[in-house]
Design a protein around this motif. Structure first.
Motif, PDB file in Angstrom:
ATOM      1  N   ASP A 191       0.832  -1.206   0.000  1.00  9.44           N
ATOM      2  CA  ASP A 191       0.000   0.000   0.000  1.00  9.44           C
ATOM      3  C   ASP A 191       0.866   1.257   0.000  1.00  9.44           C
ATOM      4  O   ASP A 191       2.097   1.196   0.068  1.00  9.44           O
ATOM      5  N   LEU A 192       0.199   2.411  -0.068  1.00 12.31           N
ATOM      6  CA  LEU A 192       0.900   3.693  -0.154  1.00 12.31           C
ATOM      7  C   LEU A 192       0.757   4.518   1.120  1.00 12.31           C
ATOM      8  O   LEU A 192       0.920   5.741   1.094  1.00 12.31           O
ATOM      9  N   LEU A 193       0.487   3.859   2.243  1.00 10.28           N
ATOM     10  CA  LEU A 193       0.320   4.585   3.506  1.00 10.28           C
ATOM     11  C   LEU A 193       1.615   5.273   3.935  1.00 10.28           C
ATOM     12  O   LEU A 193       1.585   6.407   4.419  1.00 10.28           O
ATOM     13  N   SER A 194       2.743   4.595   3.769  1.00 10.05           N
ATOM     14  CA  SER A 194       4.025   5.207   4.147  1.00 10.05           C
ATOM     15  C   SER A 194       4.298   6.450   3.310  1.00 10.05           C
ATOM     16  O   SER A 194       4.630   7.520   3.844  1.00 10.05           O
ATOM     17  N   GLU A 195       4.176   6.321   1.984  1.00 12.67           N
ATOM     18  CA  GLU A 195       4.456   7.456   1.115  1.00 12.67           C
ATOM     19  C   GLU A 195       3.508   8.624   1.391  1.00 12.67           C
ATOM     20  O   GLU A 195       3.923   9.788   1.357  1.00 12.67           O
ATOM     21  N   THR A 196       2.232   8.303   1.649  1.00 14.35           N
ATOM     22  CA  THR A 196       1.252   9.358   1.928  1.00 14.35           C
ATOM     23  C   THR A 196       1.591  10.086   3.214  1.00 14.35           C
ATOM     24  O   THR A 196       1.546  11.325   3.282  1.00 14.35           O
ATOM     25  N   ALA A 197       1.946   9.332   4.260  1.00 19.18           N
ATOM     26  CA  ALA A 197       2.300   9.940   5.542  1.00 19.18           C
ATOM     27  C   ALA A 197       3.568  10.785   5.419  1.00 19.18           C
ATOM     28  O   ALA A 197       3.627  11.913   5.931  1.00 19.18           O
ATOM     29  N   LEU A 198       4.575  10.268   4.737  1.00 23.01           N
ATOM     30  CA  LEU A 198       5.832  11.005   4.574  1.00 23.01           C
ATOM     31  C   LEU A 198       5.630  12.286   3.772  1.00 23.01           C
ATOM     32  O   LEU A 198       6.200  13.336   4.091  1.00 23.01           O
ATOM     33  N   GLY A 199       4.804  12.193   2.734  1.00 25.97           N
ATOM     34  CA  GLY A 199       4.518  13.373   1.938  1.00 25.97           C
ATOM     35  C   GLY A 199       3.772  14.431   2.728  1.00 25.97           C
ATOM     36  O   GLY A 199       4.062  15.630   2.622  1.00 25.97           O
ATOM     37  N   PHE A 200       2.821  14.006   3.540  1.00 32.03           N
ATOM     38  CA  PHE A 200       2.044  14.940   4.359  1.00 32.03           C
ATOM     39  C   PHE A 200       2.941  15.674   5.348  1.00 32.03           C
ATOM     40  O   PHE A 200       2.766  16.871   5.596  1.00 32.03           O
ATOM     41  N   LEU A 201       3.922  14.963   5.904  1.00 31.75           N
ATOM     42  CA  LEU A 201       4.818  15.544   6.906  1.00 31.75           C
ATOM     43  C   LEU A 201       6.007  16.265   6.290  1.00 31.75           C
ATOM     44  O   LEU A 201       6.829  16.838   7.004  1.00 31.75           O
ATOM     45  N   ASN A 202       6.103  16.219   4.959  1.00 34.20           N
ATOM     46  CA  ASN A 202       7.219  16.841   4.241  1.00 34.20           C
ATOM     47  C   ASN A 202       8.560  16.253   4.697  1.00 34.20           C
ATOM     48  O   ASN A 202       9.549  16.974   4.871  1.00 34.20           O
ATOM     49  N   ILE A 203       8.566  14.939   4.891  1.00 33.67           N
ATOM     50  CA  ILE A 203       9.791  14.233   5.268  1.00 33.67           C
ATOM     51  C   ILE A 203      10.431  13.656   4.015  1.00 33.67           C
ATOM     52  O   ILE A 203       9.764  13.011   3.200  1.00 33.67           O
ATOM     53  N   ASN A 204      11.715  13.871   3.850  1.00 31.39           N
ATOM     54  CA  ASN A 204      12.435  13.317   2.711  1.00 31.39           C
ATOM     55  C   ASN A 204      12.566  11.807   2.871  1.00 31.39           C
ATOM     56  O   ASN A 204      12.807  11.306   3.974  1.00 31.39           O
ATOM     57  N   TYR A 205      12.394  11.080   1.784  1.00 30.62           N
ATOM     58  CA  TYR A 205      12.598   9.637   1.848  1.00 30.62           C
ATOM     59  C   TYR A 205      13.236   9.130   0.560  1.00 30.62           C
ATOM     60  O   TYR A 205      13.025   9.675  -0.514  1.00 30.62           O
ATOM     61  N   ASN A 206      14.027   8.082   0.714  1.00 31.15           N
ATOM     62  CA  ASN A 206      14.708   7.449  -0.409  1.00 31.15           C
ATOM     63  C   ASN A 206      14.152   6.041  -0.552  1.00 31.15           C
ATOM     64  O   ASN A 206      14.337   5.205   0.330  1.00 31.15           O
ATOM     65  N   ASN A 207      13.437   5.787  -1.647  1.00 30.56           N
ATOM     66  CA  ASN A 207      12.861   4.461  -1.879  1.00 30.56           C
ATOM     67  C   ASN A 207      13.488   3.744  -3.075  1.00 30.56           C
ATOM     68  O   ASN A 207      12.932   2.776  -3.587  1.00 30.56           O
ATOM     69  N   GLY A 208      14.651   4.247  -3.515  1.00 32.30           N
ATOM     70  CA  GLY A 208      15.364   3.591  -4.606  1.00 32.30           C
ATOM     71  C   GLY A 208      14.989   4.096  -5.984  1.00 32.30           C
ATOM     72  O   GLY A 208      15.522   3.607  -6.987  1.00 32.30           O
ATOM     73  N   PHE A 209      14.065   5.062  -6.039  1.00 32.95           N
ATOM     74  CA  PHE A 209      13.643   5.599  -7.333  1.00 32.95           C
ATOM     75  C   PHE A 209      14.169   7.014  -7.506  1.00 32.95           C
ATOM     76  O   PHE A 209      14.232   7.793  -6.559  1.00 32.95           O
ATOM     77  N   SER A 210      14.525   7.343  -8.729  1.00 34.88           N
ATOM     78  CA  SER A 210      15.012   8.680  -9.033  1.00 34.88           C
ATOM     79  C   SER A 210      13.857   9.670  -8.986  1.00 34.88           C
ATOM     80  O   SER A 210      12.690   9.291  -9.069  1.00 34.88           O
ATOM     81  N   SER A 211      14.198  10.935  -8.851  1.00 36.98           N
ATOM     82  CA  SER A 211      13.178  11.980  -8.901  1.00 36.98           C
ATOM     83  C   SER A 211      12.967  12.397 -10.349  1.00 36.98           C
ATOM     84  O   SER A 211      13.682  11.959 -11.246  1.00 36.98           O
ATOM     85  N   GLY A 212      11.999  13.240 -10.581  1.00 36.55           N
ATOM     86  CA  GLY A 212      11.739  13.707 -11.942  1.00 36.55           C
ATOM     87  C   GLY A 212      10.506  13.062 -12.537  1.00 36.55           C
ATOM     88  O   GLY A 212       9.755  12.359 -11.871  1.00 36.55           O
ATOM     89  N   LEU A 213      10.305  13.296 -13.832  1.00 37.05           N
ATOM     90  CA  LEU A 213       9.100  12.797 -14.498  1.00 37.05           C
ATOM     91  C   LEU A 213       9.136  11.274 -14.646  1.00 37.05           C
ATOM     92  O   LEU A 213       8.128  10.604 -14.453  1.00 37.05           O
ATOM     93  N   ALA A 214      10.292  10.723 -14.991  1.00 38.45           N
ATOM     94  CA  ALA A 214      10.432   9.276 -15.137  1.00 38.45           C
ATOM     95  C   ALA A 214      11.154   8.732 -13.895  1.00 38.45           C
ATOM     96  O   ALA A 214      12.379   8.773 -13.806  1.00 38.45           O
ATOM     97  N   ARG A 215      10.389   8.288 -12.935  1.00 43.69           N
ATOM     98  CA  ARG A 215      10.962   7.831 -11.661  1.00 43.69           C
ATOM     99  C   ARG A 215      11.365   6.365 -11.808  1.00 43.69           C
ATOM    100  O   ARG A 215      10.551   5.465 -11.606  1.00 43.69           O
ATOM    101  N   THR A 216      12.614   6.125 -12.162  1.00 41.92           N
ATOM    102  CA  THR A 216      13.084   4.769 -12.430  1.00 41.92           C
ATOM    103  C   THR A 216      13.849   4.219 -11.236  1.00 41.92           C
ATOM    104  O   THR A 216      14.461   4.959 -10.465  1.00 41.92           O
ATOM    105  N   PHE A 217      13.831   2.887 -11.122  1.00 37.44           N
ATOM    106  CA  PHE A 217      14.452   2.209  -9.988  1.00 37.44           C
ATOM    107  C   PHE A 217      15.944   2.027 -10.207  1.00 37.44           C
ATOM    108  O   PHE A 217      16.389   1.638 -11.284  1.00 37.44           O
TER     109      PHE A 217
END
Length: 424
Positions: A191-217
């Motif tokens: 699920d996306l509960l972790s990402e949603t919570a981190l985004g709401f709190l404005n906490i930086n997180y590294n999940n192995g994907f690049s930033s930008g339009l094409a978020r590749t692993f």
């Protein structure tokens, strides 16, 4: 017997190896405080890791029982009958229900076994150059129902409690002492509960994907340290405090296979809540064949990261809501304990003494479980709550990791003074 007079050893489990850490006459309140103090010490160690299982999202995502009921209803409904009638092979609805009932009768409460049987049949037929359209249809139907159950609106009423707990957890973990390593969160949840919570709190997180339009692993990103410049006039940096590392060991509903010619051909996409599964999603569905599927990228890379982090010196792994049903994860923990003498493992859960790590005499392994009665502030009747559930752990056991030692010493001093006064 009043709550404060109840003995901890009769209601709670707090073991180090196979030895209980409670004294004979310690009260329930003293037992809870002893657990809290120990956790405060252990979470202040250099490398802190969490392993979150299905129990951490159980208030928002259906458990196995309700999920089987949803699958059963979907197998039997009129929409499925219409889909079968329109199938090129003119599949029979009655035959689909018969096949599902046959496999379900053997494992009525275990969707893993049901899917595992269907997968095994498909692999056997593939091995002899045959196919079974009805079996394939049934697999797709079950996978679709699982995906729909996971792909909820994380801001909905249904997910309100779970999301609030994830927010509280990450709020406590993100601002860790900058002299210690950032917290690693490993989860089997899709699920996306972790990402949603981190985004709401404005906490930086590294999940192995690049930033930008094409978020590749790219698993190499997990070795990156994110820093900020301390002084503009000199080349001096310090690690970002507001940061966690997130490893989704069984994939995510936001991952899809990509044709963008990237190294790992996996990209992260925006997901619309309640959207149907995409054909190329990379979710690992609950089945005993998970370990075989996990041998490929990106799962092999994520498991390797899990293994590598557990091998770091002076580490603690806190296990919450995990059933120990995934052998590749279990093996990684066993291997780390065998080769890293400085690793401690804290297991929240009410397991039988013969199950998983809790059967070992190793004093680096702690087990915590039990039940307490809570008195609500609104004056209503007391209710029981399990201390090894995600809700209680986040609210009562996980310390604020940004608290400085001076404030902790002051609190302990005040408690000691109060205790002396109470005894007079």
């Amino acid at each position: 017997m009043s709550e404060d007079k109840k003995l901890a050893k009769d209601h709670l489990i707090f073991k180090q190896g196979l030895e209980s850490l409670f004294g004979e006459q310690e009260s329930l309140d003293e037992g809870i405080e002893k657990i809290r103090t120990k956790l405060s010490d252990l979470t202040n160690i250099k490398n802190l890791h969490f392993l979150l299982g299905a129990g951490a999202s159980s208030d928002a995502i259906p458990a196995m029982g309700p999920l089987i009921e949803k699958v059963t209803a979907r197998v039997e409904d009129a929409e499925t009958s219409n889909q079968l009638a329109a199938h090129p092979d003119k599949l029979q609805h009655s035959e689909l229900k018969r096949q599902f009932d046959l496999v379900k009768d053997v494992s009525p409460n275990n969707l893993e076994n049901i899917l595992g049987t269907l997968y095994s049949k498909r692999e056997y037929l593939k091995g002899i150059g045959q196919t079974d359209s009805l079996n394939d249809f049934l697999i797709e139907l079950i996978e679709s129902q699982i995906y729909s159950a996971i792909n909820i609106d994380c801001n909905s009423t249904q997910a309100k409690l779970s999301l609030s707990l994830y927010k509280k957890l990450y709020q406590k973990l993100a601002l860790r002492n900058k002299d210690l390593a950032r917290v690693n969160i490993f989860t089997t949840n899709n699920d996306l509960l972790s990402e949603t919570a981190l985004g709401f709190l404005n906490i930086n997180y590294n999940n192995g994907f690049s930033s930008g339009l094409a978020r590749t692993f790219n698993p190499a990103r997990f070795s990156y340290t994110f820093s900020r410049k301390v002084d503009p006039s000199v080349e001096k940096y310090e690690p970002l405090e507001n940061m966690v590392y997130l490893y989704k060991l069984h994939g995510s509903i936001s991952w899809v296979e990509s044709d963008d010619n990237s190294f790992f051909n996996i990209k992260e996409v925006d997901v619309i809540p309640n959207m149907h599964a995409q054909d190329k999603n990379v979710l690992i569905y609950p089945t005993p064949l998970k370990q075989n599927k996990s041998l490929g990228s990106p799962y092999a890379d994520l498991i390797r990261e899990f293994q590598n982090k557990l091998l770091l010196q002076h580490g603690v792994l806190i296990v919450i809501g995990y059933s120990f049903s995934d052998e590749h994860i279990n093996n990684a923990i066993y291997a780390a304990l065998a080769s890293n003498s400085t690793l401690s493992v804290i297991i929240f859960g009410n397991y039988h003494p013969s199950e998983n790590l809790t059967r070992l005499t190793d004093r680096r392994i702690y087990q915590i479980s039990g039940e307490v009665e809570l008195s609500p502030d609104d004056g209503t009747s007391t209710k029981k709550e399990k201390i090894h559930y995600f809700n209680y752990i986040v609210n009562n056991f996980i310390p604020d990791l940004d608290r400085n030692k001076e404030s902790e010493v002051l609190e302990e001093f005040i408690k000691s003074i109060k205790s002396l006064k109470d005894k007079k």
